[in-house]
Design a protein around this motif. Structure first.
Motif, PDB file in Angstrom:
ATOM      1  N   LYS A 197       7.891 -13.419 -69.430  1.00 57.02           N
ATOM      2  CA  LYS A 197       9.350 -13.398 -69.583  1.00 57.02           C
ATOM      3  C   LYS A 197       9.787 -13.770 -70.994  1.00 57.02           C
ATOM      4  N   GLY A 198       8.865 -14.341 -71.774  1.00 53.41           N
ATOM      5  CA  GLY A 198       9.180 -14.674 -73.166  1.00 53.41           C
ATOM      6  C   GLY A 198      10.421 -15.533 -73.295  1.00 53.41           C
ATOM      7  N   ILE A 199      11.399 -15.048 -74.045  1.00 54.46           N
ATOM      8  CA  ILE A 199      12.603 -15.836 -74.284  1.00 54.46           C
ATOM      9  C   ILE A 199      13.495 -15.943 -73.051  1.00 54.46           C
ATOM     10  N   HIS A 200      13.175 -15.244 -72.008  1.00 51.71           N
ATOM     11  CA  HIS A 200      14.020 -15.243 -70.806  1.00 51.71           C
ATOM     12  C   HIS A 200      13.572 -16.248 -69.752  1.00 51.71           C
ATOM     13  N   VAL A 201      12.624 -17.118 -70.082  1.00 49.17           N
ATOM     14  CA  VAL A 201      12.120 -18.097 -69.120  1.00 49.17           C
ATOM     15  C   VAL A 201      13.269 -18.999 -68.653  1.00 49.17           C
ATOM     16  N   ARG A 202      13.244 -19.365 -67.385  1.00 44.53           N
ATOM     17  CA  ARG A 202      14.330 -20.128 -66.774  1.00 44.53           C
ATOM     18  C   ARG A 202      13.886 -21.552 -66.447  1.00 44.53           C
ATOM     19  N   VAL A 203      14.853 -22.480 -66.445  1.00 41.22           N
ATOM     20  CA  VAL A 203      14.573 -23.880 -66.097  1.00 41.22           C
ATOM     21  C   VAL A 203      15.722 -24.437 -65.264  1.00 41.22           C
ATOM     22  N   PRO A 204      15.395 -25.350 -64.320  1.00 39.91           N
ATOM     23  CA  PRO A 204      16.483 -26.074 -63.663  1.00 39.91           C
ATOM     24  C   PRO A 204      17.221 -26.873 -64.734  1.00 39.91           C
ATOM     25  N   THR A 205      18.536 -26.973 -64.623  1.00 39.23           N
ATOM     26  CA  THR A 205      19.330 -27.568 -65.697  1.00 39.23           C
ATOM     27  C   THR A 205      20.304 -28.604 -65.157  1.00 39.23           C
ATOM     28  N   TYR A 206      20.246 -29.797 -65.753  1.00 37.62           N
ATOM     29  CA  TYR A 206      21.171 -30.882 -65.419  1.00 37.62           C
ATOM     30  C   TYR A 206      21.677 -31.459 -66.728  1.00 37.62           C
ATOM     31  N   LEU A 207      22.983 -31.450 -66.915  1.00 38.67           N
ATOM     32  CA  LEU A 207      23.595 -31.894 -68.154  1.00 38.67           C
ATOM     33  C   LEU A 207      24.709 -32.873 -67.842  1.00 38.67           C
ATOM     34  N   GLY A 208      24.819 -33.934 -68.622  1.00 41.19           N
ATOM     35  CA  GLY A 208      25.939 -34.828 -68.393  1.00 41.19           C
ATOM     36  C   GLY A 208      25.772 -36.202 -68.972  1.00 41.19           C
ATOM     37  N   SER A 209      26.527 -37.124 -68.392  1.00 39.95           N
ATOM     38  CA  SER A 209      26.502 -38.518 -68.823  1.00 39.95           C
ATOM     39  C   SER A 209      25.119 -39.105 -68.577  1.00 39.95           C
ATOM     40  N   VAL A 210      24.684 -39.968 -69.480  1.00 37.35           N
ATOM     41  CA  VAL A 210      23.331 -40.519 -69.437  1.00 37.35           C
ATOM     42  C   VAL A 210      23.016 -41.162 -68.081  1.00 37.35           C
ATOM     43  N   GLU A 211      23.903 -41.981 -67.573  1.00 36.72           N
ATOM     44  CA  GLU A 211      23.643 -42.681 -66.305  1.00 36.72           C
ATOM     45  C   GLU A 211      23.548 -41.719 -65.127  1.00 36.72           C
ATOM     46  N   ASN A 212      24.387 -40.700 -65.108  1.00 40.75           N
ATOM     47  CA  ASN A 212      24.343 -39.730 -64.015  1.00 40.75           C
ATOM     48  C   ASN A 212      23.032 -38.936 -64.035  1.00 40.75           C
ATOM     49  N   VAL A 213      22.616 -38.509 -65.207  1.00 44.38           N
ATOM     50  CA  VAL A 213      21.375 -37.742 -65.317  1.00 44.38           C
ATOM     51  C   VAL A 213      20.181 -38.629 -64.973  1.00 44.38           C
ATOM     52  N   TYR A 214      20.223 -39.879 -65.416  1.00 46.33           N
ATOM     53  CA  TYR A 214      19.150 -40.824 -65.099  1.00 46.33           C
ATOM     54  C   TYR A 214      19.046 -41.016 -63.577  1.00 46.33           C
ATOM     55  N   GLU A 215      20.167 -41.163 -62.914  1.00 50.15           N
ATOM     56  CA  GLU A 215      20.161 -41.332 -61.455  1.00 50.15           C
ATOM     57  C   GLU A 215      19.550 -40.118 -60.762  1.00 50.15           C
ATOM     58  N   LEU A 216      19.886 -38.926 -61.242  1.00 49.59           N
ATOM     59  CA  LEU A 216      19.303 -37.712 -60.669  1.00 49.59           C
ATOM     60  C   LEU A 216      17.793 -37.686 -60.891  1.00 49.59           C
ATOM     61  N   GLU A 217      17.326 -38.041 -62.076  1.00 51.89           N
ATOM     62  CA  GLU A 217      15.890 -38.065 -62.350  1.00 51.89           C
ATOM     63  C   GLU A 217      15.173 -39.063 -61.438  1.00 51.89           C
ATOM     64  N   GLN A 218      15.828 -40.178 -61.133  1.00 49.97           N
ATOM     65  CA  GLN A 218      15.239 -41.159 -60.212  1.00 49.97           C
ATOM     66  C   GLN A 218      15.079 -40.569 -58.819  1.00 49.97           C
ATOM     67  N   CYS A 219      16.000 -39.733 -58.404  1.00 50.79           N
ATOM     68  CA  CYS A 219      15.874 -39.045 -57.105  1.00 50.79           C
ATOM     69  C   CYS A 219      14.636 -38.153 -57.101  1.00 50.79           C
ATOM     70  N   PHE A 220      14.365 -37.483 -58.237  1.00 47.40           N
ATOM     71  CA  PHE A 220      13.176 -36.633 -58.315  1.00 47.40           C
ATOM     72  C   PHE A 220      11.893 -37.478 -58.235  1.00 47.40           C
ATOM     73  N   LYS A 221      11.931 -38.683 -58.776  1.00 46.80           N
ATOM     74  CA  LYS A 221      10.743 -39.552 -58.711  1.00 46.80           C
ATOM     75  C   LYS A 221      10.537 -40.121 -57.323  1.00 46.80           C
ATOM     76  N   PHE A 222      11.634 -40.382 -56.630  1.00 45.32           N
ATOM     77  CA  PHE A 222      11.553 -41.049 -55.324  1.00 45.32           C
ATOM     78  C   PHE A 222      11.305 -40.065 -54.171  1.00 45.32           C
ATOM     79  N   TYR A 223      11.947 -38.905 -54.208  1.00 41.58           N
ATOM     80  CA  TYR A 223      11.844 -37.959 -53.077  1.00 41.58           C
ATOM     81  C   TYR A 223      10.859 -36.857 -53.331  1.00 41.58           C
TER      82      TYR A 223
END
Length: 155
Positions: free
Chosen positions: A129-155
Motif C-alpha cells: 500500500k506504500g503511502i496509503h497505509v492506514r493506522v488507528p488514530t486517536y488525537l487530543g488532550s494528553v490526559e484523554n489520550v493517556y487514559e485511552l492507551e491505558q485501556c489498551f494495556k488493561f483490556y
C-alpha cells in the motif's frame, strides 16, 4: 487543554470497535464529568473539523480500527501523521492506541538480495500500500489520550 470532556468518535460503529475502545467510551459516558465539565459527544464526520473542535475545547478524537478495517481507515502519511503533528505542537497527543503516531514508519517493500532464487516472501499487503497505509488514530488532550492507551494495556 491537558484534559477535556469532549469525545469525537463515530459511535454508529461502537459494536465494531475493539474492547479497549468500547471500555474507554463507556468510561467517558459513565463518569459524566471530566476536567470539571460535563462529558459531551461531538462527531461531525470530517477529520479536520472534529480535530479542530478537540484542539480548541479539549478532549479526544478517535477513528479506531474495526472488525472490517483492522488498521483503521485514516492514512498514516497524509491524514493521521499531519494531524498528530499539529496536535503535538499544540501540546496534545497523537496515538495509535499503542504508541505515538509520529513514531510509526510506513512498511517498506522487502528488497531482494542477489542470493535468493525466489525464497523471499511475497510483499505483504501493508507494504504494497506504500503511502496509503492506514493506522488507528486517536488525537487530543494528553490526559484523554493517556487514559485511552491505558485501556489498551488493561483490556
Amino acid at each position: 487543554p491537558d484534559v477535556g470532556s469532549l469525545y469525537s468518535f463515530n459511535e454508529a460503529n461502537y459494536r465494531e470497535f475493539s474492547e479497549p475502545v468500547q471500555q474507554f467510551l463507556t468510561s467517558m459516558k459513565q463518569s459524566g464529568v471530566v476536567g470539571g465539565k460535563k462529558v459531551s459527544s461531538r462527531y461531525v464526520g470530517a477529520l479536520v473539523a472534529d480535530v479542530h473542535n478537540v484542539l480548541i475545547n479539549g478532549g479526544i478524537y478517535g477513528y479506531p480500527a474495526t472488525r472490517d478495517n483492522v488498521n483503521g481507515k485514516l492514512r498514516l502519511l497524509y491524514e493521521s501523521a499531519p494531524m498528530a503533528m499539529i496536535m503535538e505542537q499544540a501540546g496534545g497527543a497523537g496515538s495509535t492506541g499503542h504508541g505515538r503516531i509520529l513514531d510509526v514508519l510506513p512498511p517498506q517493500r522487502k528488497k531482494k538480495n542477489g542470493h535468493n532464487k525466489g525464497d523471499d516472501e511475497p510483499d505483504d499487503d501493508e507494504a504494497g500500500k506504500g503511502i496509503h497505509v492506514r493506522v488507528p488514530t486517536y488525537l487530543g488532550s494528553v490526559e484523554n489520550v493517556y487514559e485511552l492507551e491505558q485501556c489498551f494495556k488493561f483490556y
